[in-house]
Write an enzyme that holds these catalytic residues in place. Structure first.
Site, PDB file in Angstrom:
ATOM      1  CG  ASP A 184       9.742  14.116   6.840  1.00  0.00           C
ATOM      2  OD1 ASP A 184       9.921  14.768   6.156  1.00  0.00           O
ATOM      3  OD2 ASP A 184       9.909  12.457   6.643  1.00  0.00           O
ATOM      4  CB  VAL A 204       3.861   0.331   3.761  1.00  0.00           C
ATOM      5  CG1 VAL A 204       2.274   0.310   4.829  1.00  0.00           C
ATOM      6  CG2 VAL A 204       4.878   1.753   4.417  1.00  0.00           C
ATOM      7  CB  ILE A 235      -1.062   0.018   1.152  1.00  0.00           C
ATOM      8  CG1 ILE A 235       0.456  -0.249   2.376  1.00  0.00           C
ATOM      9  CG2 ILE A 235      -2.081  -1.133   1.145  1.00  0.00           C
ATOM     10  CD1 ILE A 235      -0.791   0.103   3.894  1.00  0.00           C
ATOM     11  N   GLY A 236       2.025   0.832   0.273  1.00  0.00           N
ATOM     12  CA  GLY A 236       2.810   2.557   0.682  1.00  0.00           C
ATOM     13  C   GLY A 236       5.032   1.512   0.014  1.00  0.00           C
ATOM     14  CD  GLU A 237       8.851   1.285  -1.567  1.00  0.00           C
ATOM     15  OE1 GLU A 237      10.750   1.081  -0.467  1.00  0.00           O
ATOM     16  OE2 GLU A 237       8.507   0.218  -1.648  1.00  0.00           O
TER      17      GLU A 237
END
Length: 728
Positions: free
Chosen positions: A516, A404, A396-398
């Protein structure tokens, strides 16, 4: 009013003694005075002959418990009171009283005696460090190697129940489903079963019309991870009328309210849908209490009769520490032989593992040494099973940390697994930093860490899964991923982010600078509530220092100028980043990819121009049209510009930001210009980044990278400034 047959006055703040006239009402069938402030003793009590239920739980009643109450065999709940301790020779203890609930009915210096009445002496023979209960189940259920004990095997429970298990756990239940016309109150009425649930842990549940408390005593002191498993298996009437039923209740752990107005169906997203809630509990006196309490909200009668109280499917409790006391095991010859054989196999395997992995493991253990992790440890086997062996379809993500994945544990919990990439520049230190800090922090606007996995060459973090991914994807992702955020939702998200950062800076025990803050690190749950994630770059503050000089880490477009150029890090760096996110939220535009004409470097540059020309509302997202609160929008833009002031000293604290956004603190009419250095320095890093991209043959920043890249470091494109930074 002598003919009255029901008196129900729950939680009405009634004080004083119970009037004697109450006991003279010959027609009285139900007397419920629970959760009030009643005091005094029960003297000369003769129960009406037609009485079916007596509930006096949750008061300050004192003295001896009258024998007249105990001899009737009726359901009587006297829990949570101040009666004299009922020793073994007292009437309450001389007979088997299945329908008398005396849980914490007495005031005594021996707290554990209040849990297990009728004992003259009490001493823990051994200490426990876990609890697994299949609530409402007549059978034990084994899930993922863990045996959940059915709590209906010995005592079904009913209108007034105190059930204790020999393994030092039990439950206390009280209340009558008054709308079901069942004055016999069969014990099975307090259990729910479903043949539609394939997962046996959720196929049964225990319910109560008023209150149910699960407890365990003789627990080893420490911090525990508590998982509460729910599934709405009773309000499943197929008719439209029946589906209107709503179950709403409160949850307490160690007498602390952890969920108010909890609705299983709403949280899980439907009926017959497993849901797991995670909490931490601190045990200091060897006892743990988990209470579910109906506060009178939701369905109380029709359309679904007898479903108005709390419902719980299973409970699991695990230590967040290494237990000092071992639970007793049966010592037999076969077990000893098995242990010796297993040890020899393990020893041989260990030698091989040592040869290949000793150096990496040794280094990792050095990182772990001295770090008090309050988190659950998952096995790699569990994580692989949950993510289908890290199947690409579950990705679902990088980010800079690594990929992820979405997963589902054996108990039905949906999770997000962050996997450390073997090529990651962050490594063990950032992994342990994130794990250590998040495990200590709990706030509605911070992502929850369920646990971690450190096994072989794998470093994994297990988070709660948030259905709506990140704020960046909602605003800037591909069209099919974007979410139409109306103005109230944008306002809610902005205030929530501000509260989360304020907690990190000012309210948590560990004062943290995130470093961040950006849209990809703001995740959105099912109800679009924001939760801040990715603490791998965070730095602990030192109260004796005004700032930290450090190598730069963060994302271009969000980094404060003093930090991007000189590595000068304070809380105000997060304030600046928040200001950028707030501008993106109100405008629907990305700071790095937006400029109406070439003369403006970025969204912030354009916002400053609109401020000077007195046209702030020209920044509001066109997709909102005129359907937004103009005063709130103007307030959000002014706060964002105040947060992005070039001078850190002129930026507000995050607690002041929350007050300004909510309208309780006045925003300065004019945002002062920086006097220490030129404001244009705010855009220097962006210009340098674009020059760097052009030199690499890119004409612009790819849109996809805006939400897929987790942490493009400023030092990668601004190496000339590295010499002035000191890494800590």
């Amino acid at each position: 009013m002598t003919a009255i047959n029901r008196i129900i006055l729950k939680k009405c703040n009634i004080v004083g003694q119970i009037p004697q006239e109450i006991w003279q009402m010959s027609k009285l069938r139900v007397l419920d005075l629970s959760f009030n402030l009643l005091s005094g003793q029960l003297v000369k009590v003769t129960l009406p002959k037609d009485l079916k239920f007596l509930y006096l739980t949750g008061n300050n009643l004192s003295g001896n418990i009258p024998a007249s109450i105990l001899s009737t065999g009726l359901p009587v709940d006297l829990s949570y009171n101040n009666f004299t301790w009922p020793g073994p020779d007292q009437p309450a203890c001389l007979r088997k009283l299945d329908n008398i609930n005396l849980f914490r009915s007495s005031s005594t210096e021996y707290v554990k005696r209040g849990v297990i009445p009728c004992r003259s002496e009490f001493k823990c023979q051994k200490y426990w460090h876990s609890m697994y209960i299949n609530c409402g189940g007549t059978n034990d259920v084994k899930m993922n190697g863990t045996m959940y004990v059915g709590d209906a095997t010995s005592g079904l429970g009913g209108a007034a129940t105190l059930f204790g298990n020999n393994d030092n756990w039990g439950f206390s239940s009280t209340g009558d489903f008054r709308d079901d016309n069942d004055e016999l109150n069969a014990a099975s009425r307090y259990l729910a079963q479903s043949t539609s649930m394939s997962n046996q842990l959720y196929a049964t549940a225990r319910l109560s019309p008023l209150s149910i408390t699960y407890f365990r005593y003789c627990l080893e002191n420490g911090t525990y991870s508590v998982r509460l498993h729910f599934a709405e298996i009773e309000i499943i009437n197929s008719t439209r009328y029946g589906r209107l039923g709503r179950r709403i209740f409160n949850i307490y752990i160690q007498d602390q309210l952890v969920e108010e107005n909890f609705n299983i169906e709403a949280e899980a997203g439907g009926i017959l849908t497993p849901l797991t809630k995670h909490y931490n509990a601190n045990v200091t006196n060897g006892e743990l209490e988990i209470r579910f309490y109906w506060a009178g909200k939701g369905t109380q009668a029709i359309p679904s009769r007898g479903v108005h109280g709390p419902l719980i499917s299973a409970i699991s409790v695990d230590p967040n520490f290494k237990p000092q006391h071992k639970e007793n095991k049966t010592k037999t010859v076969p077990i000893i032989i098995g242990v010796v054989g297993s040890f020899l196999v393990f020893l041989a395997s260990g030698i091989l593992i040592w040869i290949y992995y000793f150096k990496a493991k040794s280094h990792r253990e050095q990182d772990l040494r001295g770090l008090d992790l309050q988190t659950v440890s998952f096995t790699l086997k569990q994580i692989k099973a949950a993510t289908s062996n890290f199947d690409s379809g579950n990705k679902i993500g990088e980010g800079g940390f690594g990929p992820v994945y979405k997963g589902q544990l054996a108990d039905g919990t949906i999770i997000a697994v962050k996997q450390l990439s073997s090529k990651s520049s962050q490594g063990n230190r950032e992994f342990l930093n994130e794990m250590g800090m998040i495990s200590c922090l709990q706030h509605p606007n911070l992502v929850k860490l369920y646990g971690c996995c450190i096994e072989g060459n794998q470093l994994l973090l297990v988070y709660e899964y948030l259905e709506n991914n990140s704020l960046s994807r909602a605003l800037f992702g591909p069209e099919y991923y974007r979410i139409n955020l109306d103005w109230p939702t944008r306002q809610k998200i902005c205030v929530g982010i501000a509260k989360g950062i304020a907690f990190l800076h000012e309210e948590s025990r560990l004062k943290i600078v995130h470093r961040d803050i950006k849209g990809t690190n703001v995740l959105l749950d099912r109800d679009l509530n924001p939760k801040i994630s990715d603490f791998g770059l965070a730095k602990l503050s030192d109260e004796d220092k005004t700032h930290i000089s450090t190598r730069i880490a963060g994302t271009i477009g969000y980094i404060a100028p003093e930090y991007a150029l000189w590595g000068y890090l304070t809380y105000k760096a997060d304030v600046y980043s928040f200001g950028i996110v707030a501008l993106e939220l109100v405008s629907g535009k990305h700071n790095m990819n937006y400029g109406p004409v070439d003369e403006y470097t970025c969204l912030l540059d354009w916002a400053c121009h609109l401020q000077q020309s007195g046209k702030l509302l020209g920044l509001v997202d066109d997709k909102l049209g005129s359907d937004y609160n103009k005063s709130e929008a103007e307030r959000m833009i002014k706060v964002a510009l105040l947060c992005t002031n070039a001078s850190p000293s002129l930026r507000p604290t995050m607690s002041d930001v929350v007050g300004m956004l909510e309208g309780t603190i006045t925003i300065p009419d004019v945002i002062p210009n920086a006097s220490s250095y030129n404001e244009d320095l705010r855009f220097k890093a962006i210009r340098d980044h674009r020059s760097y991209m052009r030199s690499q043959g890119h004409t612009s920043t790819p849109a996809g990278s805006l939400f897929e890249s987790s942490s493009t470091s400023a030092r990668d494109i601004n190496e000339t400034n590295e010499e002035s930074c000191i890494e800590v």
